[in-house]
Enzyme design. Structure first.
Site, PDB file in Angstrom:
ATOM      1  N   ARG A   1       1.235  -0.555  -0.030  1.00 41.89           N
ATOM      2  CA  ARG A   1      -0.095   0.173  -0.038  1.00 41.89           C
ATOM      3  C   ARG A   1       0.649   1.044  -0.068  1.00 41.89           C
ATOM      4  O   ARG A   1       1.761   1.200   0.167  1.00 41.89           O
ATOM      5  CB  ARG A   1      -1.087  -0.184   1.426  1.00 41.89           C
ATOM      6  CG  ARG A   1      -1.993   0.823   1.765  1.00 41.89           C
ATOM      7  CD  ARG A   1      -2.666   0.786   3.042  1.00 41.89           C
ATOM      8  NE  ARG A   1      -3.277   2.235   2.810  1.00 41.89           N
ATOM      9  CZ  ARG A   1      -3.187   2.788   3.705  1.00 41.89           C
ATOM     10  NH1 ARG A   1      -2.186   3.149   4.447  1.00 41.89           N
ATOM     11  NH2 ARG A   1      -3.427   3.641   4.291  1.00 41.89           N
ATOM     12  N   HIS A   2       0.303   2.136  -0.377  1.00 43.77           N
ATOM     13  CA  HIS A   2       1.025   3.287  -0.818  1.00 43.77           C
ATOM     14  C   HIS A   2       1.296   4.340   0.882  1.00 43.77           C
ATOM     15  O   HIS A   2       0.520   3.921   1.998  1.00 43.77           O
ATOM     16  CB  HIS A   2       0.497   4.547  -1.228  1.00 43.77           C
ATOM     17  CG  HIS A   2      -1.039   4.960  -0.552  1.00 43.77           C
ATOM     18  ND1 HIS A   2      -1.476   5.849   0.347  1.00 43.77           N
ATOM     19  CD2 HIS A   2      -2.154   4.597  -1.173  1.00 43.77           C
ATOM     20  CE1 HIS A   2      -2.184   5.710   0.919  1.00 43.77           C
ATOM     21  NE2 HIS A   2      -2.910   4.851  -0.054  1.00 43.77           N
TER      22      HIS A   2
ATOM     23  N   GLU B   1      -7.225   3.231  -6.415  1.00 39.86           N
ATOM     24  CA  GLU B   1      -8.039   2.974  -5.437  1.00 39.86           C
ATOM     25  C   GLU B   1      -9.195   2.910  -5.846  1.00 39.86           C
ATOM     26  O   GLU B   1      -9.448   3.363  -6.424  1.00 39.86           O
ATOM     27  CB  GLU B   1      -8.342   4.064  -4.450  1.00 39.86           C
ATOM     28  CG  GLU B   1      -8.887   3.152  -3.140  1.00 39.86           C
ATOM     29  CD  GLU B   1      -8.399   2.141  -2.613  1.00 39.86           C
ATOM     30  OE1 GLU B   1      -9.199   1.075  -2.605  1.00 39.86           O
ATOM     31  OE2 GLU B   1      -7.774   2.302  -0.937  1.00 39.86           O
TER      32      GLU B   1
END
Length: 206
Positions: A14-15, A88
């Site tokens: 995930r970022h 997303e």
């Protein structure tokens, strides 16, 4: 096993933390910059991951994923590519709301939609099943282009959960126990056009 016969392996993250993450605000396909702590965390991930022999970075084309990939790459020095299919989930008109506001103002609608599992779709937004299908295909296509490589993927929490839950055969219902841990790297493997979950929660920062 190495080379083309081994297929393509992915490490997926995930970022890093953004301003809206810190505020508890739903980002969807809108964007906000990384926090200072988020940037530092991405730099630490880059230093940790430099020992694992990556060939390239593939990320969502949203700003927070691109910014995270850039910070990782200060240690990795790899080619970076982006794919909008790794974005997303689109949260439609709920994008920009805080989670507290959503639960206060849309509690009935939220509960009813969550009970639909893979068909959960925010108003004017995107269904989870659609997210799974597009991000899975993005990785299958990447594996075709980069056979035998180790690809580091930077995406989003909702996208990650769709991939993990889809590959694990879960129904994505509220009563199912959570298996995905935040701030972890997960390992996937694509061979002969099929995508598999190799190792869930494989690596975290010490």
């Amino acid at each position: 096993m190495t080379g083309k016969d081994a297929g393509t392996r992915f490490g997926i993250l995930r970022h890093a933390e953004t301003v809206w993450n810190r505020e508890g605000r739903i980002q969807g396909q809108q964007d906000s910059p990384l926090t200072d702590e988020g940037r530092q965390g991405a730099l630490r991930w880059g230093r940790l991951l430099s020992a694992y022999g990556w060939d390239r970075i593939l990320c969502s084309d949203l700003g927070r994923a691109l910014e995270t990939a850039g910070s990782l790459n200060e240690s990795l020095s790899l080619p970076i590519g982006s794919d909008p299919r790794l974005r997303e989930q689109d949260w439609g008109r709920w994008s920009g709301m805080t989670v507290k506001q959503l639960r206060r103002e849309e509690s009935y609608a939220l509960a009813e939609l969550l009970s639909r599992g893979w068909q959960f779709r925010p108003p004017e937004g995107e269904a989870r099943l659609t997210v799974y299908e597009r991000c899975r295909q993005a990785l299958v296509d990447a594996a075709t282009s980069w056979q035998g490589e180790n690809v580091l993927v930077v995406t989003h929490e909702g996208t990650l959960m769709c991939l993990i839950y889809g590959l694990s055969g879960r129904r994505f219902l509220p009563e199912e126990p959570r298996i995905y841990r935040t701030k972890h790297l997960h390992r996937l493997h694509c061979r002969d056009g099929a995508l598999y979950l190799d190792c869930l929660n494989a690596l975290t920062l010490p």
